[in-house]
Enzyme design. Structure first.
Site, PDB file in Angstrom:
ATOM      1  N   ASP A 270     110.695  69.084 -35.782  1.00 34.09           N
ATOM      2  CA  ASP A 270     109.506  69.807 -35.354  1.00 34.09           C
ATOM      3  C   ASP A 270     109.967  70.619 -34.241  1.00 34.09           C
ATOM      4  OD1 ASP A 270     108.471  68.687 -37.921  1.00 34.09           O
ATOM      5  OD2 ASP A 270     107.358  67.002 -36.577  1.00 34.09           O
TER       6      ASP A 270
ATOM      7  N   GLU B 253     102.352  74.418 -43.725  1.00 30.74           N
ATOM      8  CA  GLU B 253     102.113  73.602 -42.509  1.00 30.74           C
ATOM      9  C   GLU B 253     103.241  74.201 -41.220  1.00 30.74           C
ATOM     10  OE1 GLU B 253     103.324  69.472 -43.008  1.00 30.74           O
ATOM     11  OE2 GLU B 253     105.327  69.717 -42.918  1.00 30.74           O
TER      12      GLU B 253
END
Length: 320
Positions: free
Chosen positions: A19, A196
């Site tokens: 991420d 997401e």
């Protein structure tokens, strides 16, 4: 398609950093944050080039207290003269009906250099529901600050949809939240129904929001939402979704499950760069979430003649 300058990267730029978020500040530094394999703290580092992040000394900005677990996807932003980190945390590592109980939180630092000073908890970002929520990103457009994030609607089957709302300040929403994407295509619902990891790119008269879909194994991939820069961003009809993934596994190049990206630019500000994570192997033992080898990688974004981004395929690793 117009090609950017021939910038290449010695990938991965950082190992075991999922991420990945990169913020290029006016001081000439790239600031980097990401999920660490232990999911127990937030670290930041800075360097004058993306390559130099590899050797930069990380600074721990925040460690989780006893009542928090699974610290995910911290993003560092500079807003109105202060530094902020948006992150997601759960109260327990257990799941309920397959979902963690993550919520979104914000830290603030008044120091000019975010590697110094004190990070102060500003609290939870309160949304329409008290449900699974994560991956908050923020941007300003036409004088208005927005938040885009992923959340579970209790009335929609699946893990998470994408929402947008205006912000009163970096930790408080203003007005109604609006859903701009829900998992619907086959490539968005493999393993889990997931949208997401949104990231915003503003170019060529349009706003682009990349996002990630499906389970976090080799099926993980990226889609793209597009809106005209003059459109009402809070109107779902303003956003058009790509019918196919725009970035996905490339077995020939040994890159599996690319996603949860951020965007930055070259030091001269002329070339757009995508920073994302991927694995360099397909088969995973156990839950992919706890496999630590999602490495941070970078490559140039090219632009098509119609003004839309061309991500191409994830390039092979150059570090062996």
């Amino acid at each position: 398609m117009t090609n950017a300058t021939s910038i290449t990267f010695n990938n991965p730029i950082l190992e075991q950093r999922a991420d990945p978020w990169v913020y290029r500040h006016t001081d000439g530094y790239y600031y980097f944050s990401a999920s660490v394999p232990e999911f127990d703290l937030i670290e930041i580092r800075r360097a004058q080039t993306l390559e130099e992040l590899r050797e930069a000394t990380p600074v721990v900005a925040w460690r989780k207290p006893a009542n928090r677990a699974n610290i995910w996807a911290p993003e560092i932003h500079y807003i109105d003269g202060k530094w902020y980190i948006h992150y997601a945390a759960a109260r327990t590592a257990e799941t309920n009906d397959g979902l963690f109980d993550h919520r979104m939180y914000v830290l603030e630092n008044e120091s000019a250099n975010p590697l110094e000073g004190t990070w102060v908890e500003k609290g939870q970002i309160r949304t329409k529901w008290e449900t699974f929520a994560l991956d908050a990103t923020t941007f300003e457009h036409k004088g208005i600050r927005y938040l885009v994030w992923a959340q579970k609607d209790p009335d929609i089957v699946g893990n998470s949809n994408l929402y947008i709302a205006e912000m009163e300040n970096p930790w408080t929403l203003r007005g109604e939240q609006v859903m701009i994407s829900t998992p619907e295509y086959d490539w968005e619902i493999i393993g889990f129904k997931v949208n997401e990891g949104p990231a915003v790119l503003h170019r060529n008269g349009r706003l682009f929001i990349s996002y990630s879909a499906s389970a976090t194994d080799y099926n993980y991939c990226m889609g793209l939402l597009t809106a005209d820069e003059n459109a009402d961003l809070l109107n779902p009809a303003s956003w058009t979704k790509s019918e196919k993934p725009v970035f996905q596994t490339n077995e020939e190049n040994g890159q599996y499950g690319p996603g949860h990206n951020s965007f930055t630019v070259s030091p001269d500000g002329e070339t757009d760069i995508i920073v994302y994570h991927a694995r360099n192997y397909k088969e995973i033992v156990g839950d992919p979430l706890y496999d630590p080898n999602r490495h941070a990688r970078a490559q140039v974004v090219n632009w098509k003649a119609d003004g839309t981004p061309e991500f191409g395929v994830p390039l092979p690793d150059s570090q062996r």
